[in-house]
Design an enzyme around this catalytic site. Sequence first.
Site, PDB file in Angstrom:
ATOM      1  N   ASP A  21       0.925  -1.108  -0.094  1.00 50.97           N
ATOM      2  CA  ASP A  21      -0.069   0.022  -0.066  1.00 50.97           C
ATOM      3  C   ASP A  21       0.947   1.226  -0.004  1.00 50.97           C
ATOM      4  O   ASP A  21       1.983   1.322   0.594  1.00 50.97           O
ATOM      5  CB  ASP A  21      -0.795   0.125   1.242  1.00 50.97           C
ATOM      6  CG  ASP A  21      -1.935   0.932   1.232  1.00 50.97           C
ATOM      7  OD1 ASP A  21      -2.293   1.554  -0.015  1.00 50.97           O
ATOM      8  OD2 ASP A  21      -2.624   1.255   2.141  1.00 50.97           O
ATOM      9  N   HIS A  38       3.425   3.285  -8.625  1.00 55.66           N
ATOM     10  CA  HIS A  38       3.412   2.084  -9.019  1.00 55.66           C
ATOM     11  C   HIS A  38       4.758   1.463  -9.635  1.00 55.66           C
ATOM     12  O   HIS A  38       5.287   0.338  -9.449  1.00 55.66           O
ATOM     13  CB  HIS A  38       2.493   1.566  -9.846  1.00 55.66           C
ATOM     14  CG  HIS A  38       0.884   2.016  -9.373  1.00 55.66           C
ATOM     15  ND1 HIS A  38       0.575   1.461  -8.241  1.00 55.66           N
ATOM     16  CD2 HIS A  38      -0.040   2.921  -9.756  1.00 55.66           C
ATOM     17  CE1 HIS A  38      -0.751   1.690  -8.051  1.00 55.66           C
ATOM     18  NE2 HIS A  38      -1.010   2.579  -9.055  1.00 55.66           N
ATOM     19  N   ARG A  72     -10.977   1.706 -10.412  1.00 55.11           N
ATOM     20  CA  ARG A  72     -10.214   2.876 -10.676  1.00 55.11           C
ATOM     21  C   ARG A  72     -10.296   3.505 -12.024  1.00 55.11           C
ATOM     22  O   ARG A  72     -10.746   2.779 -12.915  1.00 55.11           O
ATOM     23  CB  ARG A  72      -8.822   2.703 -10.526  1.00 55.11           C
ATOM     24  CG  ARG A  72      -8.325   2.331  -8.885  1.00 55.11           C
ATOM     25  CD  ARG A  72      -6.897   2.156  -8.813  1.00 55.11           C
ATOM     26  NE  ARG A  72      -6.892   1.644  -7.227  1.00 55.11           N
ATOM     27  CZ  ARG A  72      -5.445   1.705  -6.869  1.00 55.11           C
ATOM     28  NH1 ARG A  72      -4.301   1.680  -7.426  1.00 55.11           N
ATOM     29  NH2 ARG A  72      -5.307   1.270  -5.491  1.00 55.11           N
ATOM     30  N   LEU A 132      11.470 -20.327  -3.186  1.00 52.05           N
ATOM     31  CA  LEU A 132      10.391 -19.768  -2.764  1.00 52.05           C
ATOM     32  C   LEU A 132       9.238 -19.671  -3.857  1.00 52.05           C
ATOM     33  O   LEU A 132       9.493 -19.798  -4.981  1.00 52.05           O
ATOM     34  CB  LEU A 132      10.967 -18.193  -2.510  1.00 52.05           C
ATOM     35  CG  LEU A 132       9.768 -16.947  -2.460  1.00 52.05           C
ATOM     36  CD1 LEU A 132       9.282 -17.274  -1.141  1.00 52.05           C
ATOM     37  CD2 LEU A 132      10.291 -15.713  -2.731  1.00 52.05           C
ATOM     38  N   ARG A 189       1.434  -4.882   6.005  1.00 51.64           N
ATOM     39  CA  ARG A 189       0.752  -3.863   5.272  1.00 51.64           C
ATOM     40  C   ARG A 189       1.619  -2.562   5.336  1.00 51.64           C
ATOM     41  O   ARG A 189       1.954  -2.089   6.640  1.00 51.64           O
ATOM     42  CB  ARG A 189      -0.611  -3.605   5.791  1.00 51.64           C
ATOM     43  CG  ARG A 189      -1.284  -2.625   4.951  1.00 51.64           C
ATOM     44  CD  ARG A 189      -2.632  -2.444   5.127  1.00 51.64           C
ATOM     45  NE  ARG A 189      -3.067  -1.470   4.124  1.00 51.64           N
ATOM     46  CZ  ARG A 189      -4.504  -1.438   3.598  1.00 51.64           C
ATOM     47  NH1 ARG A 189      -5.217  -2.513   3.805  1.00 51.64           N
ATOM     48  NH2 ARG A 189      -4.851  -0.506   2.941  1.00 51.64           N
ATOM     49  N   SER A 197      -8.478  -5.225   4.115  1.00 52.64           N
ATOM     50  CA  SER A 197      -8.943  -4.651   2.727  1.00 52.64           C
ATOM     51  C   SER A 197      -9.471  -5.877   1.966  1.00 52.64           C
ATOM     52  O   SER A 197      -8.790  -6.055   0.801  1.00 52.64           O
ATOM     53  CB  SER A 197      -7.838  -3.865   1.880  1.00 52.64           C
ATOM     54  OG  SER A 197      -7.684  -2.526   2.698  1.00 52.64           O
TER      55      SER A 197
END
Length: 240
Positions: A21, A38, A72, A132, A189, A197
Site C-alpha cells: 500500500d 506503481h 479505478r 520460494l 501492510r 482490505s
Amino acid sequence: MAYKEKIDMSRLPVHIAVIMDGNGRWAQQRGYDRIVGHQNGVTSVRETTEAAAEIGIKYLTLYAFSTENWGRPKQEVDALMELLVDTIEKETPTLNKNNVRLRAIGDLSRLPEGAENKLRNCLKQTETNTGLNLVLALSYSARWEITAAAQAMCRDARDGRLNPDDITDRVVASYLDTRDMPDPDLLIRTSGEQRISNFLLWQLAYTELYFTETHWPDFRKENFYQAIYEYQQRERRFGK
C-alpha cells in the site's frame, strides 16, 4: 545490528503475505502521477522477493491488484496491467535463476486476454522451481474467493459429489484458491493503514498482523527483516 542478524533462522514464518500500500500517496507527495508510484514499487517487489528467498521463506503472497481496483480510472488500470505483465515477463528469467516459482490467485479471467496469456506463460515457465513460492494476488478479493468456493460446493452437492453434512473448515479451505498453501503466519501492510482490505479473510484467522508507516515504494530488505524480527517477539496462541 541489522535486523537480518537479529532474526532466529530456526523460527522463520513459513508464509508471509503483503498488502503493498501507498504507491499513489508516495507519488502524490512528490508531485508525480500515481503510476510513477506503481513503477517505483517494482523495486520494492524485487527487494522483498530477494529478501524472502535469501533467508528461506517458503511462501510470499503479494496483493498486487484487487477486484475493487477495476473501479479505478481506466487510464490507471490500463497502465497498471501493462506494468504488471511487462515486469513479470522481464523478471521471469531471474525467477528461474533463483529457483523461484511464480503462482497467481484471483479471478484471472477478468484480466485482458493478452495480459492473462502472458501471465500464464510465465507461470508455466517457473512451475518446476522448488524454492520460494511467489504468489501474486491479481484481480483478487477474499469475498470473491469465498463466494466462488460456496458456489463450487453447492454445485458439487447438487451433483452428488459432496455431502453437506461432511463440510468442515478443511473442506471449505480445499475449495479456496490457496488450497495447496499454508495459511500466512505474518501479514505486512505498508503506508500506515491498519485494515486488511478484503484480503485472505479466511486464511488470516490466526495470522500475526504487522503495520508500518513506510510507503511501499520505500520498502526495502531491512524493512522486511524488521517485520520478521517483530513477528518473532510475539507469542502465537491460536486461541488457546
